[in-house]
Scaffold this motif. Structure first.
Motif, PDB file in Angstrom:
ATOM      1  N   GLN A  26     -73.259 -22.262  54.640  1.00 51.64           N
ATOM      2  CA  GLN A  26     -73.705 -22.541  53.274  1.00 51.64           C
ATOM      3  C   GLN A  26     -73.774 -24.042  53.019  1.00 51.64           C
ATOM      4  N   ALA A  27     -72.769 -24.771  53.484  1.00 45.45           N
ATOM      5  CA  ALA A  27     -72.774 -26.226  53.308  1.00 45.45           C
ATOM      6  C   ALA A  27     -73.924 -26.869  54.078  1.00 45.45           C
ATOM      7  N   ALA A  28     -74.166 -26.388  55.298  1.00 42.46           N
ATOM      8  CA  ALA A  28     -75.260 -26.951  56.101  1.00 42.46           C
ATOM      9  C   ALA A  28     -76.612 -26.684  55.448  1.00 42.46           C
ATOM     10  N   ARG A  29     -76.786 -25.493  54.893  1.00 41.98           N
ATOM     11  CA  ARG A  29     -78.055 -25.184  54.227  1.00 41.98           C
ATOM     12  C   ARG A  29     -78.230 -26.012  52.957  1.00 41.98           C
ATOM     13  N   ALA A  30     -77.126 -26.233  52.237  1.00 42.25           N
ATOM     14  CA  ALA A  30     -77.219 -27.087  51.051  1.00 42.25           C
ATOM     15  C   ALA A  30     -77.584 -28.514  51.437  1.00 42.25           C
ATOM     16  N   GLN A  31     -77.032 -28.985  52.552  1.00 43.16           N
ATOM     17  CA  GLN A  31     -77.392 -30.324  53.023  1.00 43.16           C
ATOM     18  C   GLN A  31     -78.847 -30.382  53.465  1.00 43.16           C
ATOM     19  N   LEU A  32     -79.342 -29.282  54.040  1.00 45.78           N
ATOM     20  CA  LEU A  32     -80.768 -29.218  54.389  1.00 45.78           C
ATOM     21  C   LEU A  32     -81.621 -29.292  53.135  1.00 45.78           C
ATOM     22  N   LEU A  33     -81.219 -28.572  52.097  1.00 44.37           N
ATOM     23  CA  LEU A  33     -81.964 -28.617  50.839  1.00 44.37           C
ATOM     24  C   LEU A  33     -81.918 -30.020  50.239  1.00 44.37           C
ATOM     25  N   ALA A  34     -80.755 -30.662  50.316  1.00 45.28           N
ATOM     26  CA  ALA A  34     -80.649 -32.035  49.807  1.00 45.28           C
ATOM     27  C   ALA A  34     -81.564 -32.967  50.588  1.00 45.28           C
ATOM     28  N   GLN A  35     -81.649 -32.776  51.891  1.00 43.42           N
ATOM     29  CA  GLN A  35     -82.520 -33.619  52.713  1.00 43.42           C
ATOM     30  C   GLN A  35     -83.984 -33.353  52.401  1.00 43.42           C
ATOM     31  N   THR A  36     -84.302 -32.093  52.092  1.00 43.17           N
ATOM     32  CA  THR A  36     -85.678 -31.766  51.717  1.00 43.17           C
ATOM     33  C   THR A  36     -86.061 -32.447  50.407  1.00 43.17           C
ATOM     34  N   TRP A  37     -85.146 -32.415  49.426  1.00 42.55           N
ATOM     35  CA  TRP A  37     -85.430 -33.103  48.172  1.00 42.55           C
ATOM     36  C   TRP A  37     -85.446 -34.621  48.363  1.00 42.55           C
ATOM     37  N   ALA A  38     -84.667 -35.121  49.288  1.00 39.97           N
ATOM     38  CA  ALA A  38     -84.722 -36.553  49.594  1.00 39.97           C
ATOM     39  C   ALA A  38     -86.089 -36.927  50.161  1.00 39.97           C
ATOM     40  N   GLN A  39     -86.652 -36.038  50.977  1.00 34.30           N
ATOM     41  CA  GLN A  39     -88.002 -36.275  51.498  1.00 34.30           C
ATOM     42  C   GLN A  39     -89.018 -36.322  50.362  1.00 34.30           C
ATOM     43  N   ARG A  40     -88.864 -35.430  49.392  1.00 37.71           N
ATOM     44  CA  ARG A  40     -89.783 -35.428  48.250  1.00 37.71           C
ATOM     45  C   ARG A  40     -89.583 -36.663  47.382  1.00 37.71           C
ATOM     46  N   ALA A  41     -88.352 -37.132  47.281  1.00 41.47           N
ATOM     47  CA  ALA A  41     -88.101 -38.360  46.529  1.00 41.47           C
ATOM     48  C   ALA A  41     -88.771 -39.553  47.206  1.00 41.47           C
ATOM     49  N   VAL A  42     -88.773 -39.572  48.532  1.00 42.09           N
ATOM     50  CA  VAL A  42     -89.470 -40.638  49.266  1.00 42.09           C
ATOM     51  C   VAL A  42     -90.969 -40.567  48.985  1.00 42.09           C
ATOM     52  N   ARG A  43     -91.497 -39.375  48.933  1.00 33.73           N
ATOM     53  CA  ARG A  43     -92.930 -39.201  48.637  1.00 33.73           C
ATOM     54  C   ARG A  43     -93.255 -39.712  47.231  1.00 33.73           C
ATOM     55  N   LEU A  44     -92.416 -39.338  46.264  1.00 31.29           N
ATOM     56  CA  LEU A  44     -92.615 -39.812  44.892  1.00 31.29           C
ATOM     57  C   LEU A  44     -92.551 -41.337  44.828  1.00 31.29           C
ATOM     58  N   PRO A  65     -86.814 -35.004  41.934  1.00 27.73           N
ATOM     59  CA  PRO A  65     -86.209 -34.793  43.261  1.00 27.73           C
ATOM     60  C   PRO A  65     -84.795 -35.334  43.373  1.00 27.73           C
ATOM     61  N   ASP A  66     -84.506 -36.485  42.740  1.00 24.90           N
ATOM     62  CA  ASP A  66     -83.167 -37.047  42.878  1.00 24.90           C
ATOM     63  C   ASP A  66     -82.116 -36.166  42.202  1.00 24.90           C
ATOM     64  N   ILE A  67     -82.484 -35.493  41.098  1.00 22.11           N
ATOM     65  CA  ILE A  67     -81.545 -34.575  40.449  1.00 22.11           C
ATOM     66  C   ILE A  67     -81.314 -33.356  41.326  1.00 22.11           C
ATOM     67  N   GLN A  68     -82.381 -32.818  41.886  1.00 22.10           N
ATOM     68  CA  GLN A  68     -82.242 -31.667  42.774  1.00 22.10           C
ATOM     69  C   GLN A  68     -81.442 -32.028  44.027  1.00 22.10           C
ATOM     70  N   GLN A  69     -81.653 -33.227  44.539  1.00 17.82           N
ATOM     71  CA  GLN A  69     -80.888 -33.672  45.705  1.00 17.82           C
ATOM     72  C   GLN A  69     -79.409 -33.797  45.371  1.00 17.82           C
ATOM     73  N   ALA A  70     -79.110 -34.358  44.200  1.00 19.59           N
ATOM     74  CA  ALA A  70     -77.717 -34.500  43.787  1.00 19.59           C
ATOM     75  C   ALA A  70     -77.053 -33.132  43.610  1.00 19.59           C
ATOM     76  N   GLU A  71     -77.796 -32.151  43.082  1.00 18.42           N
ATOM     77  CA  GLU A  71     -77.207 -30.828  42.905  1.00 18.42           C
ATOM     78  C   GLU A  71     -76.988 -30.135  44.247  1.00 18.42           C
TER      79      GLU A  71
END
Length: 480
Positions: free
Chosen positions: A166-184, A302-308
């Protein structure tokens, strides 16, 4: 009878089945995630009340960047950047790395299975033993072999491995939102750099036009001074105006070329010129832009989603730390066949099956486990504050962008009036000077004021155009 392999296999199967049923019914330690509360305001500060009440559910941040930035040149630059930018590619690789990490972490929930075998063979003739008689030769080879299959499993009674997954998947989701934040951020950077280049282009054009007018003024003053109709001081003052303009040109050219290099880096290209021809780059943004509701930021930024997502991972770490307090049972089993000859390896008499189980319960580790649990709890509290701060920062960004959007429009309108007044004042001063009614000092002052007002007007136009970029980014648009 009780020692027969058949009895052992049945006993092991029953024990393994009981353990599996216990594992499936085992508890999953650790707190369940609950999104922290945040007192979001009903509307953004600085938003137009008419726009908020008329279309509260729609938001500029929901639109694709192509719908917001309609300049074809800018759209082409953004498309190139989204394809070639190095930060975009790095962010994509980090997502791929975390996907692999999830796969590795999740593998701990499953049994491991391995297979192996050994074989030894030799063939000797009679000469090996120094005998010339054929009757002393060894006709068949001396052989020995085995084949075995083994398995091991650690049942996840307390949810340790599930929490780690669960923690690894949450970190994957955080990394995905970090990618979207880079795009923004990339869309914002390209648009900002493009507007800065276009503003510098316009300032350079104004400076060159001013330079030509001041060159004409120097020629006129030179003629008047040569004819004795004007003092030498007037000529020197006219030259001051001329050199003020000429000194601005290399500075503006330097800034333009450096901004072009910055744009090339965003595009993933080597330093070089950026082609631009559109005259409408600094067009004022439309009024009454829809902002939506502040609560929508929680799902869009994206940064809010990454933080969550980071907070979800921290919450799972508490469960991981708690699971360390409970015993861990490891079950292993092996089976094989063997014999003293290759032909007898698979003989029923050569079968061997055995099972091994181990149980480990931590008793005393000097406070290590308690310390790990305390660290996980405190880290989770820290991530709650980070999540709430990210929301507060997002509201701050949107409010500042809305205030700038409204105030920059007023500033630009007043700056346009200032330029009109300065142009008329300069025209009248030149007429008065040519008619001998005033000194050249008045021309110098009014011309300087006009040049400064024109440059400031371009800065005001740039600032107003940038407010659209800032608002769009603050609302979480650009990564879709």
């Amino acid at each position: 009878m009780r020692n027969s392999p058949l009895w052992f296999r049945r006993t092991f199967a029953i024990a393994a089945g009981g353990i599996l049923a216990g594992a499936l019914a085992g508890c999953n330690v650790g707190p369940k995630y609950k999104r922290p509360a945040y007192p979001a305001p009903p509307a953004f500060r600085g938003a137009d009340e008419a726009a908020v009440t008329s279309d509260a559910q729609n938001s500029l941040g929901d639109q694709n960047w192509v719908q917001v930035f309609r300049e074809p040149e800018l759209q082409a630059l953004i498309r190139t950047a989204l394809t070639n930018n190095y930060d975009i590619q790095i962010a994509a690789q980090r997502v791929a790395e975390q996907q692999a990490q999830v796969q590795i972490t999740r593998s701990q929930e499953f049994p491991t299975l391995s297979v192996g075998g050994t074989g030894i063979g030799a063939s000797f003739n009679s000469s090996t033993f120094g005998s010339s008689s054929g009757s002393n030769s060894i006709s068949s080879p001396l052989s020995e072999g085995s084949f075995n299959l083994s398995a091991a499993w650690t049942p996840d009674f307390w949810g340790l491995y599930r929490k780690q997954t669960q923690a690894a998947r949450a970190q994957l989701l955080a990394q995905t939102w970090a990618q979207r934040a880079v795009r923004l951020s990339l869309v914002q950077s390209v648009a900002t750099t493009y507007l800065q280049i276009r503003a510098l282009d316009r300032q350079l054009d104004i400076t060159k036009q001013t330079l030509k007018a001041r060159q004409d003024s120097v020629k006129l003053t030179q003629t008047l001074a040569d004819g004795g109709a004007a003092p030498l001081s007037d000529l020197r003052q006219a030259e001051q105006l001329l050199y003020t303009a000429t000194s601005q040109i290399p500075q503006l050219e330097q800034q333009i070329q450096q901004q072009e290099n910055a744009m090339s880096l965003l595009l993933g290209d080597n330093p070089g010129p950026i082609v631009r021809t559109s005259p409408n780059a600094l067009t004022p943004p439309p009024q009454d832009l829809p902002t939506g509701l502040p609560t929508q930021l929680l799902e869009r930024r994206p940064d809010i989603q990454q933080a969550e997502a980071t907070l979800v991972a921290a919450n799972a770490q508490i469960g991981i730390a708690r699971a360390q307090f409970f015993p861990q049972l490891t079950i292993s089993a092996s089976g094989g066949v063997g014999g003293d000859s290759l032909s007898s390896i698979f003989s029923p008499d050569g079968k061997t099956i055995y099972g091994i189980g181990s149980l480990a319960q931590p008793l005393f580790e000097g406070g290590k486990l308690r310390g790990q649990l305390n660290i996980a709890k405190e880290t989770q509290k820290e991530d709650v504050f980070a999540y709430q701060k990210t929301i507060a920062t997002a509201l701050h960004d949107v409010s500042n962008a809305l205030i700038a959007l409204n105030k920059q429009r007023v500033y630009r309108e007043q700056q346009e009036k200032l330029v009109d007044a300065a142009q008329d004042s300069t025209r009248l001063a030149r007429m008065r000077y040519q008619g001998g009614a005033t000194a050249y000092l008045e021309v110098l002052t009014t011309d300087t004021n006009l040049f400064t007002a024109q440059l400031n007007l371009v800065s005001a136009q740039q600032g107003e155009a940038l407010t659209l970029v800032q608002l769009y980014s603050a609302l979480g648009g650009g990564w879709q």
